[in-house]
Design a protein around this motif. Structure first.
Motif, PDB file in Angstrom:
ATOM      1  N   SER A  78       2.472 -16.517 -18.783  1.00 31.73           N
ATOM      2  CA  SER A  78       2.636 -15.086 -18.541  1.00 31.73           C
ATOM      3  C   SER A  78       4.064 -14.593 -18.758  1.00 31.73           C
ATOM      4  CB  SER A  78       2.184 -14.755 -17.117  1.00 31.73           C
ATOM      5  OG  SER A  78       2.977 -15.450 -16.158  1.00 31.73           O
ATOM      6  N   GLY A  79       4.938 -15.477 -19.234  1.00 35.25           N
ATOM      7  CA  GLY A  79       6.314 -15.082 -19.512  1.00 35.25           C
ATOM      8  C   GLY A  79       7.183 -14.976 -18.276  1.00 35.25           C
ATOM      9  N   ASN A  80       6.803 -15.689 -17.240  1.00 35.27           N
ATOM     10  CA  ASN A  80       7.567 -15.705 -15.998  1.00 35.27           C
ATOM     11  C   ASN A  80       8.226 -17.067 -15.806  1.00 35.27           C
ATOM     12  OD1 ASN A  80       6.867 -13.085 -14.470  1.00 35.27           O
ATOM     13  ND2 ASN A  80       4.880 -13.814 -15.179  1.00 35.27           N
ATOM     14  N   LYS A  81       9.253 -17.081 -14.966  1.00 37.19           N
ATOM     15  CA  LYS A  81       9.891 -18.350 -14.622  1.00 37.19           C
ATOM     16  C   LYS A  81       9.128 -18.998 -13.463  1.00 37.19           C
ATOM     17  CE  LYS A  81      14.443 -20.298 -14.349  1.00 37.19           C
ATOM     18  NZ  LYS A  81      15.873 -20.025 -14.404  1.00 37.19           N
ATOM     19  N   LYS A  82       8.686 -18.155 -12.513  1.00 40.17           N
ATOM     20  CA  LYS A  82       7.924 -18.611 -11.354  1.00 40.17           C
ATOM     21  C   LYS A  82       6.744 -17.679 -11.147  1.00 40.17           C
ATOM     22  CE  LYS A  82      11.885 -20.355  -8.749  1.00 40.17           C
ATOM     23  NZ  LYS A  82      12.686 -20.160  -7.535  1.00 40.17           N
ATOM     24  N   ALA A  83       5.707 -18.220 -10.504  1.00 45.36           N
ATOM     25  CA  ALA A  83       4.541 -17.409 -10.150  1.00 45.36           C
ATOM     26  C   ALA A  83       3.992 -17.906  -8.821  1.00 45.36           C
ATOM     27  CB  ALA A  83       3.467 -17.495 -11.224  1.00 45.36           C
ATOM     28  N   ALA A  84       3.356 -16.989  -8.105  1.00 44.01           N
ATOM     29  CA  ALA A  84       2.704 -17.320  -6.837  1.00 44.01           C
ATOM     30  C   ALA A  84       1.422 -16.508  -6.729  1.00 44.01           C
ATOM     31  CB  ALA A  84       3.625 -17.003  -5.661  1.00 44.01           C
ATOM     32  N   MET A  85       0.472 -17.028  -5.992  1.00 47.57           N
ATOM     33  CA  MET A  85      -0.761 -16.288  -5.754  1.00 47.57           C
ATOM     34  C   MET A  85      -0.424 -15.046  -4.923  1.00 47.57           C
ATOM     35  SD  MET A  85      -3.057 -18.066  -7.267  1.00 47.57           S
ATOM     36  CE  MET A  85      -4.473 -17.203  -6.642  1.00 47.57           C
ATOM     37  N   VAL A  86      -1.112 -13.935  -5.193  1.00 43.08           N
ATOM     38  CA  VAL A  86      -0.908 -12.756  -4.349  1.00 43.08           C
ATOM     39  C   VAL A  86      -1.493 -13.053  -2.975  1.00 43.08           C
ATOM     40  CG1 VAL A  86      -0.912 -11.118  -6.282  1.00 43.08           C
ATOM     41  CG2 VAL A  86      -3.033 -11.554  -5.033  1.00 43.08           C
ATOM     42  N   LEU A  87      -0.976 -12.388  -1.976  1.00 40.43           N
ATOM     43  CA  LEU A  87      -1.496 -12.564  -0.617  1.00 40.43           C
ATOM     44  C   LEU A  87      -2.902 -11.975  -0.543  1.00 40.43           C
ATOM     45  CD1 LEU A  87       1.676 -11.535   1.413  1.00 40.43           C
ATOM     46  CD2 LEU A  87       0.888 -13.850   0.868  1.00 40.43           C
ATOM     47  N   MET A  88      -3.745 -12.573   0.302  1.00 33.93           N
ATOM     48  CA  MET A  88      -5.132 -12.118   0.432  1.00 33.93           C
ATOM     49  C   MET A  88      -5.195 -10.629   0.774  1.00 33.93           C
ATOM     50  SD  MET A  88      -7.921 -13.581  -0.211  1.00 33.93           S
ATOM     51  CE  MET A  88      -7.274 -15.226  -0.204  1.00 33.93           C
ATOM     52  N   LYS A  89      -4.283 -10.162   1.627  1.00 29.92           N
ATOM     53  CA  LYS A  89      -4.300  -8.751   2.032  1.00 29.92           C
ATOM     54  C   LYS A  89      -3.924  -7.815   0.877  1.00 29.92           C
ATOM     55  CE  LYS A  89       0.409  -8.699   3.870  1.00 29.92           C
ATOM     56  NZ  LYS A  89       1.234  -8.596   5.057  1.00 29.92           N
ATOM     57  N   GLU A  90      -3.315  -8.358  -0.180  1.00 29.53           N
ATOM     58  CA  GLU A  90      -2.941  -7.555  -1.348  1.00 29.53           C
ATOM     59  C   GLU A  90      -4.056  -7.469  -2.388  1.00 29.53           C
ATOM     60  OE1 GLU A  90       1.556  -8.146  -2.475  1.00 29.53           O
ATOM     61  OE2 GLU A  90       0.612 -10.114  -2.141  1.00 29.53           O
ATOM     62  N   LEU A  91      -5.011  -8.384  -2.324  1.00 25.87           N
ATOM     63  CA  LEU A  91      -6.018  -8.489  -3.378  1.00 25.87           C
ATOM     64  C   LEU A  91      -6.792  -7.189  -3.592  1.00 25.87           C
ATOM     65  CD1 LEU A  91      -7.292 -10.410  -5.468  1.00 25.87           C
ATOM     66  CD2 LEU A  91      -8.990 -11.005  -3.739  1.00 25.87           C
ATOM     67  N   GLU A  92      -7.375  -6.644  -2.541  1.00 26.61           N
ATOM     68  CA  GLU A  92      -8.173  -5.425  -2.710  1.00 26.61           C
ATOM     69  C   GLU A  92      -7.330  -4.218  -3.128  1.00 26.61           C
ATOM     70  OE1 GLU A  92     -11.869  -2.990  -0.714  1.00 26.61           O
ATOM     71  OE2 GLU A  92     -10.772  -4.402   0.524  1.00 26.61           O
ATOM     72  N   PRO A  93      -6.154  -3.971  -2.501  1.00 27.24           N
ATOM     73  CA  PRO A  93      -5.349  -2.834  -2.962  1.00 27.24           C
ATOM     74  C   PRO A  93      -4.907  -2.949  -4.429  1.00 27.24           C
ATOM     75  CG  PRO A  93      -4.561  -3.586  -0.822  1.00 27.24           C
ATOM     76  CD  PRO A  93      -5.585  -4.584  -1.294  1.00 27.24           C
ATOM     77  N   LEU A  94      -4.655  -4.167  -4.901  1.00 28.50           N
ATOM     78  CA  LEU A  94      -4.212  -4.363  -6.284  1.00 28.50           C
ATOM     79  C   LEU A  94      -5.357  -4.274  -7.283  1.00 28.50           C
ATOM     80  CD1 LEU A  94      -1.714  -7.340  -5.875  1.00 28.50           C
ATOM     81  CD2 LEU A  94      -1.148  -5.015  -6.605  1.00 28.50           C
ATOM     82  N   THR A  95      -6.511  -4.855  -6.921  1.00 22.02           N
ATOM     83  CA  THR A  95      -7.596  -5.015  -7.897  1.00 22.02           C
ATOM     84  C   THR A  95      -8.827  -4.150  -7.640  1.00 22.02           C
ATOM     85  OG1 THR A  95      -8.686  -6.796  -6.662  1.00 22.02           O
ATOM     86  CG2 THR A  95      -6.923  -7.443  -8.210  1.00 22.02           C
ATOM     87  N   GLY A  96      -9.041  -3.774  -6.383  1.00 22.70           N
ATOM     88  CA  GLY A  96     -10.276  -3.094  -6.010  1.00 22.70           C
ATOM     89  C   GLY A  96     -11.368  -4.081  -5.638  1.00 22.70           C
ATOM     90  N   TYR A  97     -11.063  -5.371  -5.675  1.00 25.92           N
ATOM     91  CA  TYR A  97     -12.033  -6.415  -5.377  1.00 25.92           C
ATOM     92  C   TYR A  97     -11.638  -7.203  -4.136  1.00 25.92           C
ATOM     93  CZ  TYR A  97     -13.949  -5.771 -10.104  1.00 25.92           C
ATOM     94  OH  TYR A  97     -14.533  -5.268 -11.239  1.00 25.92           O
TER      95      TYR A  97
END
Length: 155
Positions: A78-97
């Protein structure tokens, strides 16, 4: 069976798919359990994971359900140096799922999507249709076409 946004997107693109229902176990939302419950081959069940890179922000990974995402490979792809999973509480606001019903199709925003290259060894794969209890069965190349995804090593 009610159509989801993900299914409507495939309809609009004239992509063939099949909707597959299964019984949800709220205590075990794993892809392995889904495969067992729905009597699907686990190697054909793919999960959708949402990550955040340190340079390019949110991106989506589609990986085999029984295999963990390699965050180093995901960051590189993805062109990043580091990556982390989004927090569970962020999933619905970010994706709608919600967890267990996250599809790479029909998210609130069009995030970059990366599909593990192993998907292309399968004739068809199963991915979430955008709600718990419903999977889409389609070819990896059709999923790639619908999402604009890149095939990369992620596991």
């Amino acid at each position: 069976m009610k159509k989801t946004n993900a299914a409507r997107i495939l309809d609009r693109l004239k992509i063939n798919y099949k909707l597959v229902e299964y019984t949800v176990d709220e205590n075990d939302l794993s892809a392995e359990h889904l495969a067992e419950t729905a009597r699907l081959p686990v190697e054909k069940v793919y999960k959708t994971l949402v990550a955040r890179g340190d340079r390019n922000g949110i991106f989506v990974c589609v990986v085999p359900g029984a295999v963990p995402l390699n965050l180093k490979k995901a960051a590189k792809a993805s062109g990043n140096k580091k990556a982390a999973m989004v927090l569970m509480k962020e999933l619905e606001p970010l994706t709608g799922y919600i967890r267990g019903g996250c599809s790479p199709l029909g998210m609130k925003k069009n995030y970059p999507v990366f599909i593990d290259e192993s998907a292309f060894e399968q004739e068809k794969i199963f991915i979430s249709a955008g709600q718990r209890g419903l999977q889409l069965h389609l070819t990896p190349s059709d999923l790639q076409k619908a999402t604009g995804a890149r095939a990369v090593p992620l596991t």
